[in-house]
Design a protein around this motif. Structure first.
Motif: not given
Ligand SMILES: [Zn+2]
Length: 299
Positions: A17-18, A94-96, A121-125, A130-144
């Motif tokens: 799931a996206p 990085w996977h959600f 990877r979390m900082s950018t889209e 293979f899964l046809g899945m796009k994920t958005k950049a995470d907000p700054p507070a979520a980043l390592p």
């Protein structure tokens, strides 16, 4: 419904799931449960990747954090073991379904630590082809907040917790976590126990890197080591060895077929996973999908 089936369904949500869809998933029935592995370490299951936990005199140390809606339940389960807040969160990649709780834990004061490519990877889209899945950049507070390139060691709770990067395996930012004194190893998504693994080619994953990373794990493990896989049930070294043999055999067959000029259709028709499907073929990647993924990975 057998626990195995529940686990597989959970994984479908996690891996297919996206993230927008994942946010809409009904997590209301998900139970987060801790299983004790040593005096200070636990494996927690819920939905998404399996969690590792160290609890003791010094601090609460968490490996991965599943999905944001589960943070409350993860915290509640940890609160049964200690009054302390989570001080460190390690992301295995990085996977959600492994980093979805980062923002919540980070805002609550945890220090998030990961390989530098996890933060990149979390900082950018991202797009997983293979899964046809796009994920958005995470907000700054979520980043390592703290990133490393090779490895880092935590001296906590009477343990020496070694976090080491394994290159280009499931992604390009994987880490495995070795709780040396407790004799517990968290493999992240390097290890899918009893199901064909996903290799994220779009994120720099390779089958040869997976096998090399499994070999690192096998080197670190003894017959008594408790091994937490990214997905699937708690494992032993012999489970990890069986997984290694499966990856090497199927990977080798597909590689060989490619080298003699066979097409993907011909490889699929030859059924190169047949002798492994009974154990590994009932997960979210059915055998033909796994063959297709490895084929495309080898390009
Ligand atoms: Zn993953």
């Amino acid at each position: 419904m057998s626990p195995f089936r529940v686990c597989i369904l959970t994984l479908c949500v996690a891996c297919l799931a996206p993230s927008a869809l994942a946010q809409q998933q009904d997590f209301s029935k998900v139970q987060v449960k801790a299983e004790k592995l040593s005096a200070t370490t636990y494996m927690l299951t819920g939905a998404g990747g399996n969690l590792g936990l160290s609890v003791g005199a010094d601090a609460v140390f968490l490996v991965d954090d599943q999905f944001a809606p589960l943070t409350v339940r993860i915290k509640a389960e940890i609160a049964k073991l200690t009054k302390k807040p989570v001080r460190f969160v390690i992301n295995t990649h990085w996977h959600f379904d492994h980093t979805g709780g980062n923002e919540n834990f980070g805002k609550a004061g945890a220090l998030i630590v990961a390989h530098e490519n996890v933060r990149k990877r979390m900082s950018t889209e991202q797009f997983i082809e293979f899964l046809g899945m796009k994920t958005k950049a995470d907000p700054p507070a979520a980043l390592p907040v703290v990133t490393f390139t090779r490895d880092v060691t935590f001296h906590l709770n009477g343990d020496e917790i070694h976090v080491l990067h394994v290159p280009n395996a499931h992604t390009d930012g994987d880490a495995i976590v070795h709780f040396r004194s407790s004799d517990v190893l968290h493999m992240g998504d390097i290890f899918f126990n009893r199901l064909y693994p996903f290799i994220d080619t779009s994120s720099g994953g390779t089958i040869d890197g997976m096998i090399a990373a499994v070999d690192r794990g096998l080197d670190l493990a003894s017959e008594k080591t408790k091994i937490i896989p990214g997905h699937g049930p708690l494992a032993t070294k012999s489970d990890l060895k069986a997984y290694r043999d499966m990856l090497a055999a199927i990977g080798g067959r597909i590689k060989e077929a490619k080298q003699v000029g066979k097409s993907m259709q011909e490889v699929l028709a030859a059924n190169p996973t047949a002798d492994f499907d009974g154990v590994w073929g009932k997960g979210f990647l059915p055998p033909a999908k796994f063959v297709e993924m490895v084929w495309k990975n080898l390009k």
